[in-house]
Design an enzyme around this catalytic site. Sequence first.
Site, PDB file in Angstrom:
ATOM      1  N   ARG A  81      70.920 -89.268 -51.780  1.00  0.00           N
ATOM      2  CA  ARG A  81      71.672 -89.035 -50.541  1.00  0.00           C
ATOM      3  C   ARG A  81      72.916 -88.171 -50.728  1.00  0.00           C
ATOM      4  NH1 ARG A  81      69.213 -93.888 -50.315  1.00  0.00           N
ATOM      5  NH2 ARG A  81      68.080 -94.314 -48.394  1.00  0.00           N
ATOM      6  N   HIS A 106      67.173 -86.886 -49.971  1.00  0.00           N
ATOM      7  CA  HIS A 106      66.202 -86.091 -50.728  1.00  0.00           C
ATOM      8  C   HIS A 106      66.066 -84.652 -50.221  1.00  0.00           C
ATOM      9  CE1 HIS A 106      65.266 -89.664 -52.880  1.00  0.00           C
ATOM     10  NE2 HIS A 106      64.418 -90.199 -52.028  1.00  0.00           N
ATOM     11  N   HIS A 180      59.699 -89.023 -58.048  1.00  0.00           N
ATOM     12  CA  HIS A 180      59.757 -90.232 -57.231  1.00  0.00           C
ATOM     13  C   HIS A 180      58.490 -91.073 -57.351  1.00  0.00           C
ATOM     14  CE1 HIS A 180      60.984 -92.764 -53.921  1.00  0.00           C
ATOM     15  NE2 HIS A 180      62.020 -91.997 -53.645  1.00  0.00           N
ATOM     16  N   ASP A 252      67.810-100.929 -54.878  1.00  0.00           N
ATOM     17  CA  ASP A 252      67.752 -99.528 -54.461  1.00  0.00           C
ATOM     18  C   ASP A 252      69.115 -98.947 -54.836  1.00  0.00           C
ATOM     19  OD1 ASP A 252      67.271 -97.101 -53.308  1.00  0.00           O
ATOM     20  OD2 ASP A 252      66.906 -97.860 -51.278  1.00  0.00           O
ATOM     21  N   GLU A 317      63.931 -93.246 -60.801  1.00  0.00           N
ATOM     22  CA  GLU A 317      64.196 -91.831 -60.519  1.00  0.00           C
ATOM     23  C   GLU A 317      65.412 -91.424 -61.347  1.00  0.00           C
ATOM     24  OE1 GLU A 317      64.457 -91.602 -56.069  1.00  0.00           O
ATOM     25  OE2 GLU A 317      63.829 -93.668 -56.315  1.00  0.00           O
TER      26      GLU A 317
HETATM   27  C1  GAL Z   1      64.620 -93.677 -52.683  1.00  0.00           C
HETATM   28  C2  GAL Z   1      65.846 -94.134 -51.942  1.00  0.00           C
HETATM   29  C3  GAL Z   1      65.415 -95.198 -50.959  1.00  0.00           C
HETATM   30  C4  GAL Z   1      64.338 -94.666 -50.034  1.00  0.00           C
HETATM   31  C5  GAL Z   1      63.220 -94.025 -50.849  1.00  0.00           C
HETATM   32  C6  GAL Z   1      62.195 -93.310 -49.992  1.00  0.00           C
HETATM   33  O1  GAL Z   1      64.964 -92.714 -53.633  1.00  0.00           O
HETATM   34  O2  GAL Z   1      66.809 -94.637 -52.840  1.00  0.00           O
HETATM   35  O3  GAL Z   1      66.512 -95.673 -50.222  1.00  0.00           O
HETATM   36  O4  GAL Z   1      64.904 -93.736 -49.152  1.00  0.00           O
HETATM   37  O5  GAL Z   1      63.729 -93.098 -51.754  1.00  0.00           O
HETATM   38  O6  GAL Z   1      61.559 -94.170 -49.118  1.00  0.00           O
END
Ligand code: GAL
Length: 352
Positions: A81, A106, A180, A252, A317
Site C-alpha cells: 500500500r 499493489h 504474491h 496481514d 511477499e
Molecule cells: C496482500 C495485502 C492484503 C490483501 C492482499 C490481496 O499483499 O497485504 O491486505 O490486499 O494482498 O488480496
Amino acid sequence: MSVHTKKFGITKDGREVTSYILTNENGMEAEFIDYGACLVKLYVPDRNGKKTDVVLGYDTVEGYENTDTYYGAFVGRNGNRIGGGAFSLNGKEYKLSQNDGDNNLHSGPEGFERKMYEAETFEEEGETTIEFSRLSPDMEQGFPGNLDVTVTYTLTGDNGLVIEYFAVCDQDTLVNLTNHSYFNLSGHDSGNILEQKLKLKASRFAVTNQGLIPTGELRFVEGTPMDFRDFKPIGRDIEADYEPLRFAGGYDHHFEFDKEEDGVCLVAEALSEETGIFMEVYTDRPGTQFYAGNFIDGTKAGKGGFVYEKRGGFCLETQLIPDSVHLDCEKNCVLKHGEEFDSTTVYKFTVK
Ligand code: GAL
C-alpha cells in the site's frame, strides 16, 4: 531438466497467453504464464513422492484478468500500500489510483500482474529459467519514468524456485517488486492453512492503522500473537484479541527480518505435517508481508474448479515495509535514475 510451452488461453482483448512449464529430475514442476508473469502451478513431491500443487491459482486467463486476490502474481511497480494513494518525489506530487479505501494497493487497479511480458527461456546444467521482461512506460499507474523490468524464475536441481528481479529507470521512481503466491503445503485444494506451521526470523513487525498503512512503529513480537520466532501453527493465535490482528482480520503484516548481513539468507520456514512438505524462504529483502489469506471470500472457483476458502493459502511477499515512501526508514522504495533494482528470493522445498 526441461522446459516446454503450451497454449494457456486468450485475453479478453484477443492476445494469446502461453504457459511455460519447467521441470527438474526430482519431479518438481513450475508453470508460469506470460500474462502477468504469474506462477500458476507448483508441483512438489510430498513425503510419499506424490506430486502436490502447493500454490493457489486459476485455470483460465479470465481468472487472472479479474483477480482481486493476486494468486501467483508478479506485483509492481510498488507492492502493497501507498497511504492516501499519493506521494511526492523530488518536489513533485504524484497521484495514484485509490483502489483500497483511500490508499493505493499493489499499484492497481492495472498492476504488473495484468500486463503481457516478453518471454525467453534458458537451460543450463542443473537448472532451467524463464525470463519475463517489459517496458513499463512513463506515468503508467501514475509513476514517473520508463522502467525496464525483468523477473526471472529458475527451477534448480535441488528443488529451489529462485525469483530474481531487475529494474532500471530513466528517472527517479518507486520500485518494490514482489511475488504474491499463496502457498498451501498440503495442496492447493486441501482447505485452510491454519494447521501449517510457520517460523519467521523476525523479532519485529510493523504496526498499522485501520487502513493497514504502517504507522512507522516496528514493535517487538515478544509476548504478542505475532511471535513466529519458533514454529507455530498459523491458526494458533490468529483470532487473538489483539488490535493489529483485529485491524487486519488476521495476519496481514510486514515482519522485519533479523538480518546480520545484506545478502540472500534464510528468513522463513513452513511445514505441512500432513504431506511433510517443508518450505524454506531465502531473500535479500529486509522483510516480508505475511498474509494469511484473510480476504479470500470462498466464492470463486480456482484450479480444477476447487473453491478456495478463507485462509486457503498464505503469502510471504518479501519486500520493503509498505508505504516506505512516507516513512523515515533506512531503505525505501525510491529507485534512482541510473541505479539498478536487483533482488533475489528463493522458495526451496524438501520433505520432513
Ligand atoms: C496482500 C495485502 C492484503 C490483501 C492482499 C490481496 O499483499 O497485504 O491486505 O490486499 O494482498 O488480496
